[in-house]
Design a protein around this motif. Structure first.
Motif, PDB file in Angstrom:
ATOM      1  N   PRO A 169       0.837  -1.217   0.000  1.00  7.56           N
ATOM      2  CA  PRO A 169       0.000   0.000   0.000  1.00  7.56           C
ATOM      3  C   PRO A 169       0.868   1.261   0.000  1.00  7.56           C
ATOM      4  CG  PRO A 169      -0.739  -1.558   1.687  1.00  7.56           C
ATOM      5  CD  PRO A 169       0.533  -2.114   1.133  1.00  7.56           C
ATOM      6  N   ALA A 170       1.971   1.243   0.750  1.00  3.32           N
ATOM      7  CA  ALA A 170       2.855   2.414   0.788  1.00  3.32           C
ATOM      8  C   ALA A 170       3.401   2.695  -0.611  1.00  3.32           C
ATOM      9  CB  ALA A 170       3.997   2.182   1.777  1.00  3.32           C
ATOM     10  N   LEU A 171       3.752   1.625  -1.319  1.00  2.00           N
ATOM     11  CA  LEU A 171       4.282   1.785  -2.672  1.00  2.00           C
ATOM     12  C   LEU A 171       3.253   2.448  -3.594  1.00  2.00           C
ATOM     13  CD1 LEU A 171       6.382  -0.706  -4.655  1.00  2.00           C
ATOM     14  CD2 LEU A 171       4.269   0.009  -5.687  1.00  2.00           C
ATOM     15  N   PHE A 172       2.010   2.005  -3.502  1.00  3.35           N
ATOM     16  CA  PHE A 172       0.982   2.577  -4.373  1.00  3.35           C
ATOM     17  C   PHE A 172       0.742   4.054  -4.050  1.00  3.35           C
ATOM     18  CE2 PHE A 172       0.042  -1.868  -5.370  1.00  3.35           C
ATOM     19  CZ  PHE A 172      -0.139  -1.769  -6.737  1.00  3.35           C
ATOM     20  N   VAL A 173       0.722   4.384  -2.767  1.00  3.06           N
ATOM     21  CA  VAL A 173       0.497   5.785  -2.384  1.00  3.06           C
ATOM     22  C   VAL A 173       1.645   6.652  -2.903  1.00  3.06           C
ATOM     23  CG1 VAL A 173       0.362   7.370  -0.416  1.00  3.06           C
ATOM     24  CG2 VAL A 173      -0.903   5.212  -0.357  1.00  3.06           C
ATOM     25  N   LEU A 174       2.888   6.191  -2.694  1.00  4.37           N
ATOM     26  CA  LEU A 174       4.049   6.954  -3.172  1.00  4.37           C
ATOM     27  C   LEU A 174       4.003   7.132  -4.686  1.00  4.37           C
ATOM     28  CD1 LEU A 174       7.007   5.401  -1.129  1.00  4.37           C
ATOM     29  CD2 LEU A 174       6.123   7.736  -0.967  1.00  4.37           C
ATOM     30  N   PHE A 301      11.050   8.990  -4.068  1.00  3.06           N
ATOM     31  CA  PHE A 301      11.254   8.127  -5.232  1.00  3.06           C
ATOM     32  C   PHE A 301      12.159   6.938  -4.872  1.00  3.06           C
ATOM     33  CE2 PHE A 301      13.729   6.887  -9.010  1.00  3.06           C
ATOM     34  CZ  PHE A 301      12.688   6.434  -9.814  1.00  3.06           C
ATOM     35  N   PHE A 302      13.244   7.203  -4.169  1.00  5.15           N
ATOM     36  CA  PHE A 302      14.131   6.088  -3.803  1.00  5.15           C
ATOM     37  C   PHE A 302      13.478   5.165  -2.776  1.00  5.15           C
ATOM     38  CE2 PHE A 302      17.371   8.942  -5.713  1.00  5.15           C
ATOM     39  CZ  PHE A 302      17.750   8.064  -6.722  1.00  5.15           C
ATOM     40  N   LEU A 303      12.628   5.757  -1.926  1.00  2.19           N
ATOM     41  CA  LEU A 303      11.892   4.918  -0.975  1.00  2.19           C
ATOM     42  C   LEU A 303      10.949   3.967  -1.726  1.00  2.19           C
ATOM     43  CD1 LEU A 303      11.543   4.514   2.067  1.00  2.19           C
ATOM     44  CD2 LEU A 303       9.630   6.119   1.993  1.00  2.19           C
ATOM     45  N   LEU A 304      10.313   4.507  -2.757  1.00  5.34           N
ATOM     46  CA  LEU A 304       9.436   3.691  -3.607  1.00  5.34           C
ATOM     47  C   LEU A 304      10.212   2.511  -4.195  1.00  5.34           C
ATOM     48  CD1 LEU A 304       6.762   3.565  -5.504  1.00  5.34           C
ATOM     49  CD2 LEU A 304       8.100   4.867  -7.104  1.00  5.34           C
ATOM     50  N   LEU A 305      11.409   2.808  -4.692  1.00  2.61           N
ATOM     51  CA  LEU A 305      12.233   1.747  -5.279  1.00  2.61           C
ATOM     52  C   LEU A 305      12.671   0.727  -4.226  1.00  2.61           C
ATOM     53  CD1 LEU A 305      14.422   3.708  -7.814  1.00  2.61           C
ATOM     54  CD2 LEU A 305      13.054   1.714  -8.348  1.00  2.61           C
ATOM     55  N   ILE A 306      12.925   1.206  -3.017  1.00  7.36           N
ATOM     56  CA  ILE A 306      13.339   0.284  -1.948  1.00  7.36           C
ATOM     57  C   ILE A 306      12.201  -0.706  -1.637  1.00  7.36           C
ATOM     58  CG2 ILE A 306      13.916   0.137   0.524  1.00  7.36           C
ATOM     59  CD1 ILE A 306      15.487   2.793   0.123  1.00  7.36           C
ATOM     60  N   PHE A 307      10.984  -0.180  -1.525  1.00 10.89           N
ATOM     61  CA  PHE A 307       9.842  -1.075  -1.259  1.00 10.89           C
ATOM     62  C   PHE A 307       9.665  -2.074  -2.418  1.00 10.89           C
ATOM     63  CE2 PHE A 307       7.651   2.358   1.537  1.00 10.89           C
ATOM     64  CZ  PHE A 307       8.381   1.926   2.625  1.00 10.89           C
ATOM     65  N   ALA A 308       9.758  -1.547  -3.644  1.00  8.09           N
ATOM     66  CA  ALA A 308       9.580  -2.425  -4.797  1.00  8.09           C
ATOM     67  C   ALA A 308      10.657  -3.506  -4.805  1.00  8.09           C
ATOM     68  CB  ALA A 308       9.650  -1.606  -6.093  1.00  8.09           C
ATOM     69  N   GLY A 309      11.893  -3.110  -4.517  1.00  7.94           N
ATOM     70  CA  GLY A 309      13.011  -4.052  -4.580  1.00  7.94           C
ATOM     71  C   GLY A 309      12.996  -5.078  -3.458  1.00  7.94           C
ATOM     72  N   LEU A 310      12.748  -4.617  -2.226  1.00 10.38           N
ATOM     73  CA  LEU A 310      12.791  -5.566  -1.101  1.00 10.38           C
ATOM     74  C   LEU A 310      11.685  -6.608  -1.179  1.00 10.38           C
ATOM     75  CD1 LEU A 310      13.655  -3.392   2.027  1.00 10.38           C
ATOM     76  CD2 LEU A 310      15.070  -5.179   0.986  1.00 10.38           C
ATOM     77  N   SER A 311      10.508  -6.192  -1.654  1.00  9.12           N
ATOM     78  CA  SER A 311       9.424  -7.171  -1.743  1.00  9.12           C
ATOM     79  C   SER A 311       9.744  -8.205  -2.829  1.00  9.12           C
ATOM     80  CB  SER A 311       8.087  -6.475  -2.015  1.00  9.12           C
ATOM     81  OG  SER A 311       8.196  -5.650  -3.152  1.00  9.12           O
ATOM     82  N   SER A 312      10.651  -7.864  -3.755  1.00 10.14           N
ATOM     83  CA  SER A 312      11.104  -8.850  -4.739  1.00 10.14           C
ATOM     84  C   SER A 312      12.227  -9.710  -4.175  1.00 10.14           C
ATOM     85  CB  SER A 312      11.595  -8.163  -6.018  1.00 10.14           C
ATOM     86  OG  SER A 312      10.532  -7.481  -6.641  1.00 10.14           O
ATOM     87  N   THR A 313      13.183  -9.094  -3.456  1.00  8.28           N
ATOM     88  CA  THR A 313      14.307  -9.904  -2.951  1.00  8.28           C
ATOM     89  C   THR A 313      13.837 -10.947  -1.924  1.00  8.28           C
ATOM     90  OG1 THR A 313      14.916  -8.230  -1.296  1.00  8.28           O
ATOM     91  CG2 THR A 313      16.107  -8.186  -3.395  1.00  8.28           C
ATOM     92  N   VAL A 314      12.841 -10.609  -1.103  1.00  3.70           N
ATOM     93  CA  VAL A 314      12.374 -11.640  -0.154  1.00  3.70           C
ATOM     94  C   VAL A 314      11.806 -12.841  -0.924  1.00  3.70           C
ATOM     95  CG1 VAL A 314      11.903 -10.099   1.813  1.00  3.70           C
ATOM     96  CG2 VAL A 314      10.072 -10.639   0.244  1.00  3.70           C
ATOM     97  N   SER A 315      11.178 -12.565  -2.064  1.00  4.68           N
ATOM     98  CA  SER A 315      10.586 -13.674  -2.827  1.00  4.68           C
ATOM     99  C   SER A 315      11.666 -14.500  -3.527  1.00  4.68           C
ATOM    100  CB  SER A 315       9.573 -13.144  -3.839  1.00  4.68           C
ATOM    101  OG  SER A 315      10.209 -12.628  -4.985  1.00  4.68           O
TER     102      SER A 315
END
Ligand code: PHE
Length: 427
Positions: A169-174, A301-315
């Protein structure tokens, strides 16, 4: 040992969208769309998404749910030598995480640099050159892996699902906030023109279709790894077809919107757009320096990328952590720490050597990666397409057409083989 499951449907879909939405969406998709025909690129992308992408998600989740295992388990049940094919795709996943963690490490460093104001003063090109392949990058890569270990060690529900329910949700809001800001900048129109002006002639080229296809598979995380494991945590009451549509839609919406965020800002300040990593690490920081309120914009913007990236690395890490738990009887905590550290050892040379970085990225994503999706499809077919169709229908709200069976049996593998071969032929 009882296999872990998702706590809720929403949690599963959040985790799947989290895996799918990543660096592939935010810096790869917009650039490729810009290069391969603008709005015209959307035509092959969407056609392929609905014919092959959504089907790919149903294939991998059905395989995971019916075998209750990750790739090693699932391939071994279905194919001769399947165990080794399963080990192979686990190794591919380690390699993907190894270089992906470096790029995400750069992003973490950029986020900190916007906070401390360093990026406001620096020359972004020089800043990137000093960071990209350096001992310092190694440290940030390590931090990314450590955070990922922390989330995966907490388990499917308490770690992965919970983290995604916060990050998505944070990613979508950002994303929405930043996009609105970007398209209301003066001259935003020029950027939209660059991104979207359709070049229909590109749509007729085979290369465009191939790029759209491989981009889509990577972006949906359909490589016979993550989505098989995520599918194995599903219950019979969970709805695979609807979740596949939701994930494909969410992933594509983020990718398309990322272009609306990036190009208007770039063109509004008269900066030349560059391809590849330069776009996020050099061009955009120049934009942030010129833009009123650019520090805040850059930070978010970088926070957005961090959320996008971490949710991929955990997977990614979850794939081989699950293999170690089920096949080597390791505890989740030990498996996460040990395999996370092993990934760091495989990835560390990429922080020091650009040629190693290119090598590991190409082997894992171009040369072997797509074969994972093919193996998963062959495994499902070998287990029996009738049984697979039955499995897919369990818990499904919508009726899955009969055509799904020949589609998976013939069209889907043929399309993968064609993309695989033609990317080498077409160069
Ligand atoms: N889909 C992710 C992205 O677009 C990458 C990924 C690939 C994640 C394979 C997991 C498995 O960035």
């Amino acid at each position: 040992m009882v296999r872990e499951t998702w706590g809720s449907r929403v949690g599963f879909v959040a985790a799947s969208i989290g895996s799918a939405v990543g660096l592939g969406n935010i810096w790869m998709f917009p650039m490729r769309a810009g290069l391969y025909g603008g709005a015209a690129f959307l035509v092959p992308y969407l056609v392929l998404l609905f014919t092959v992408g959504v089907v790919g998600l149903t294939v991998e989740w059905t395989l995971g749910r019916s075998t209750k295992g990750g790739p090693i388990e699932a391939f071994a049940k279905a194919l001769p030598g399947g165990k080794y094919l399963g080990i192979l795709v686990n190794i591919i996943m380690i390699m993907i995480f190894a270089f992906y963690s470096l790029v995400l490490g750069w992003i973490l460093r950029y986020f900190i640099a916007t906070l401390t104001g360093e990026l406001t003063k620096a020359n972004p090109g020089a800043f990137f050159d000093a960071l990209a392949f350096s001992k310092e990058a190694l440290l940030w890569q390590f931090i990314v892996i450590a955070i990922t270990i922390g989330i995966v060690a907490m388990g499917v529900q308490k770690g992965i699902e919970r983290a995604n329910k916060i990050m998505m949700p944070a990613l979508f809001v950002l994303l929405i906030m930043l996009t609105i800001r970007s398209i209301t900048l003066p001259n935003a129109y020029e950027g939209l023109k660059f991104y979207l002006l359709p070049d229909w002639s590109k749509m007729m080229s085979g290369k465009t279709w191939m790029i759209a296809l491989s981009q889509m598979f990577f972006s949906l995380s359909v490589l016979g790894t993550t989505m098989v494991v995520y599918g194995s945590y599903l219950k019979e009451s969970d709805d695979i077809p609807l979740s596949a549509i939701a994930t494909a839609f969410g992933d594509t919406a983020v990718a398309v919107t990322a272009g609306f965020l990036i190009f208007p800002a770039v063109f509004s300040f008269g900066v030349e757009p560059t391809a590849g990593p330069g776009l996020v690490f050099v061009t955009l920081p120049m934009v942030f320096q010129k833009m009123p309120g650019g520090i805040l914009f850059g930070m978010l913007f970088f926070l957005l990328l961090i959320f996008a990236g971490l949710s991929s690395t955990v997977s990614m890490l979850e794939v081989y952590v699950d293999s170690a738990i089920t096949k080597l009887n390791m505890s989740r905590k030990n498996a996460s720490v040990l395999l996370g550290l092993a990934t760091f050892i495989v990835g560390a040379p990429s922080a020091l050597s650009p040629s190693y970085f290119d090598w590991i990225a190409n082997i894992s994503t171009v040369y072997i990666g797509p074969l994972g999706a093919l193996i998963a499809a062959l495994a499902l077919i070998r287990l029996g397409i009738e049984k697979a169709h039955e499995e897919l229908r369990k818990g499904a709200l919508i009726e899955v057409p009969e055509a799904w069976k020949p589609w998976v049996k013939y069209l889907y593998p043929i399309v993968i083989i064609v993309i695989y071969i033609s990317q080498f032929v077409l160069g």
